[in-house]
Scaffold this active site. Structure first.
Site, PDB file in Angstrom:
ATOM      1  CG  HIS A  57      72.281  35.348   5.100  1.00 57.24           C
ATOM      2  ND1 HIS A  57      73.225  34.342   5.032  1.00 57.24           N
ATOM      3  CD2 HIS A  57      71.209  34.893   4.403  1.00 57.24           C
ATOM      4  CE1 HIS A  57      72.728  33.334   4.326  1.00 57.24           C
ATOM      5  NE2 HIS A  57      71.514  33.644   3.935  1.00 57.24           N
ATOM      6  NE  ARG A  94      61.497  38.847   1.644  1.00 54.56           N
ATOM      7  CZ  ARG A  94      62.504  38.201   1.081  1.00 54.56           C
ATOM      8  NH1 ARG A  94      62.783  36.976   1.454  1.00 54.56           N
ATOM      9  NH2 ARG A  94      63.229  38.762   0.147  1.00 54.56           N
ATOM     10  CB  SER A 112      71.310  31.256   1.778  1.00 48.64           C
ATOM     11  OG  SER A 112      70.469  31.329   2.887  1.00 48.64           O
ATOM     12  CG  ASP A 115      75.518  35.352   7.335  1.00 49.61           C
ATOM     13  OD1 ASP A 115      74.521  35.296   8.086  1.00 49.61           O
ATOM     14  OD2 ASP A 115      75.639  34.634   6.323  1.00 49.61           O
TER      15      ASP A 115
END
Lengths: 212, 379
Positions: free
Chosen positions: B352, B225, B155, B319
């Protein structure tokens, strides 16, 4: 016709046509193996010929296996990935038993000879007498040791004969540097002086080309 | 009122000369919090740098001191694991702009402005992924290492890996950018902006000066978040885990029903605010948004032309934040640069987040790549 030295090293578990190809690669060559599978030829070339070997494999399982052995293999395919390499990036570009399964064989050959100085291509010969005989006598798509999947399931969408392949090479201006016809067990056929005989009795062909 | 997470002691180096950032501001001194595992060999040839993701930290393979949870990559990094700390000297640093001890918005400001004892807060200068990498390079030099055997990250960590390989090719023998891309996409920027907007919209954020009275914009950071967490998962994984199941009920009553997936996300949001700083979140998401490897280099291929670094690129099939197509584009650019590259797409429904989870095929492939590189360097 060029000479062929005898097989000097026989790698275990390596397909017979791969052994023949390995013989054709000189020390330290930069090699791209298209359809490299789990990387058996690449590993052999790296170990025995100190080659800088890279690979492309369409099957994810096989590609992952090759990468896990530390080989420079990418998941990809001949039709879509060759165009991204720069001109002359390799000394040898290998396509083993895959040409008949690609979408655009002519384009793939052109790309191989753009990115490599030499191309080595092996393919099953559709002109083999058994193929001809089955079609003639049964009137159905041939089912032989080499051509053993039914027409509706076969990945081999562009079968050709040795003569067909030579015609294409000539048409697109490639020079056949060496060629060889073998039977399914990889034994070199004795009719290599005659393309017509090879086209009748060779089950597989192995051809090295360069740009004209 | 939620209080900020406690300050804990972190191992760090402080470099008095500081660092001049892409935005032309010099931060001095520069503090880099880091952890190491394993032993540097005599030839100093077995160092592996791990780069963490947006909300990660330097505690890659040990208990995180604030949360008490295991290290974020402890399934991959450790004795006998694919990144074997019995063989390799593993380094992981908190990124510049982070909140686990490296110079960042939560640290006291050092530019002489503001009142004594003030934190940087939103006055912390804009940083880029390249700035983070430059800071790590200083740390690596400080540790006496000229060339890293490998730089590995997923990432945002993968973005750092790419910057490392482009900026310091001679210092990176092998590079493993995982589940990332050569630039942050419009969709990714868009999701980040939703998160930032949530923080900005929380009255408790107070223009970024929440730290002055010991509170945090918990609501805004938590929503940020929650949004981000959705992007880390896949629809298939959410369906498998939660489906349409209700929390504490078997049938919909139309009276304050809570789906399990809602409850899960709220939990993710509320635990996150107890370990991460809102201003850091703003700084780092911006750094990711600015990331475009081709910028100033012409193209991604041009960034790597003539490189001797070996690459291992991996993506995960479900992902959608950093989809396989972006990894494939990266691989093609590396091919165009005639770089030595391995690439696999791992089949998984975990989205992901898969790069952090137990994915045996991924671990085997990365381990094989690293061992191959170590063999070549005779480590």
């Amino acid at each position: 016709m060029p000479d062929h030295s005898p097989i000097q090293y026989v790698a275990k578990n390596m397909r017979l046509d791969l052994r023949l190809i390995a013989e054709m690669i000189p020390e330290g060559a930069r090699v791209l193996d298209i359809g490299c599978g789990d990387g058996a030829l690449m590993a052999h070339l790296a170990a025995e010929k100190q080659a800088d070997a890279r690979g492309i494999e369409i099957d994810m399982q096989a590609a992952t296996e090759a990468v896990s052995q530390g080989l420079a293999v990418i998941h990809g395919d001949a039709d879509n990935d060759l165009k991204h390499y720069p001109d002359g990036a390799f000394d040898y570009v290998i396509l083993s038993r895959t040409l008949q399964a690609v979408e655009k064989p002519q384009e793939v050959l052109a790309q191989m000879l753009r990115i490599g100085r030499h191309a080595i291509v092996s393919f099953p010969n559709f002109g083999h007498w058994q193929v001809r005989w089955r079609l003639l006598t049964t009137g159905r798509m041939p089912n032989t040791d080499t051509w053993n999947t039914p027409w509706y399931r076969t990945p081999n969408i562009h079968p050709c004969t040795i003569l067909d392949f030579f015609d294409l090479a000539a048409k697109d201006g490639y020079v056949v540097e060496r060629w060889l016809a073998v039977d399914e067990r990889g034994l070199k056929a004795p009719w290599r002086r005659s393309v017509r005989l090879a086209n009748l009795f060779g089950e597989q062909a192995l051809v090295q080309l360069r740009r004209g | 009122m939620v209080a900020p997470f406690p300050q804990v002691e972190h191992q760090r180096v402080v470099l008095p000369e500081g660092l001049t950032l892409d935005c032309n501001v010099t931060i001095a001194p520069l503090a880099i919090a880091y952890r190491t595992y394993g032993r540097l060999n005599a030839a100093r040839s077995n160092a592996v740098l791990i780069c963490h993701a947006l909300t990660g930290d330097q505690y890659v393979a040990e208990t995180q001191p604030v949360t008490g949870k295991p290290g974020w990559w402890s399934n991959l990094v450790g004795p006998g694991l694919p990144v074997d700390t019995d063989r390799f000297f593993v380094i992981c640093a908190n990124v510049l702009g982070g909140c686990m001890g490296s110079t960042g918005p939560r640290e006291p400001r050092t530019d002489g402005k503001g009142a004594p004892g003030d934190l940087w807060g939103t006055d912390f200068p804009t940083v880029t992924i390249r700035d983070m990498v430059r800071a790590q390079k200083k740390l690596v030099e400080q540790l006496g290492i000229e060339r890293l055997l490998a730089v590995i990250g997923g990432s945002m960590g993968g973005m750092q890996v790419l910057e490392w390989a482009a900026e310091y090719p001679e210092a990176v023998f092998a590079a493993a950018p995982i589940a990332c891309a050569a630039h942050h996409s419009a969709q990714n920027i868009a999701f980040h902006e939703v998160g930032r907007a949530a923080i900005h919209a929380d009255p408790a954020w107070r223009g970024g000066r929440y730290w002055t009275d010991g509170t945090i914009p918990a609501q805004g950071l938590s929503v940020a978040r929650m949004v981000a967490h959705i992007t880390y998962l896949s629809e298939a994984a959410l369906t498998r885990k939660f489906g349409r199941k209700l929390q504490g009920a078997s049938a919909v009553t139309f009276l304050e029903d809570v789906f399990q997936v809602e409850s899960y996300l709220r939990h993710q949001g509320s635990t996150f605010v107890r370990r991460f700083d809102a201003n850091s979140y703003l700084t780092i998401t911006r750094a990711m948004d600015y990331f475009d490897l081709a910028n100033e280099r012409g193209s991604v291929a041009a960034a790597f032309r003539g490189t001797d670094t070996r690459f291992f690129v991996a993506s995960f099939s479900s992902d959608w934040l950093f989809p396989t197509s972006e990894s494939r584009a990266l691989v093609r650019a590396l091919n165009a640069a005639a770089a030595r590259v391995s690439f696999v797409e791992i089949t998984t429904d975990k989205g992901h987040d898969a790069f952090l989870l137990d994915e045996p095929e991924f671990h085997r492939a990365l381990g094989g790549f690293l061992s191959g590189a170590a063999r070549e360097l005779r480590v």
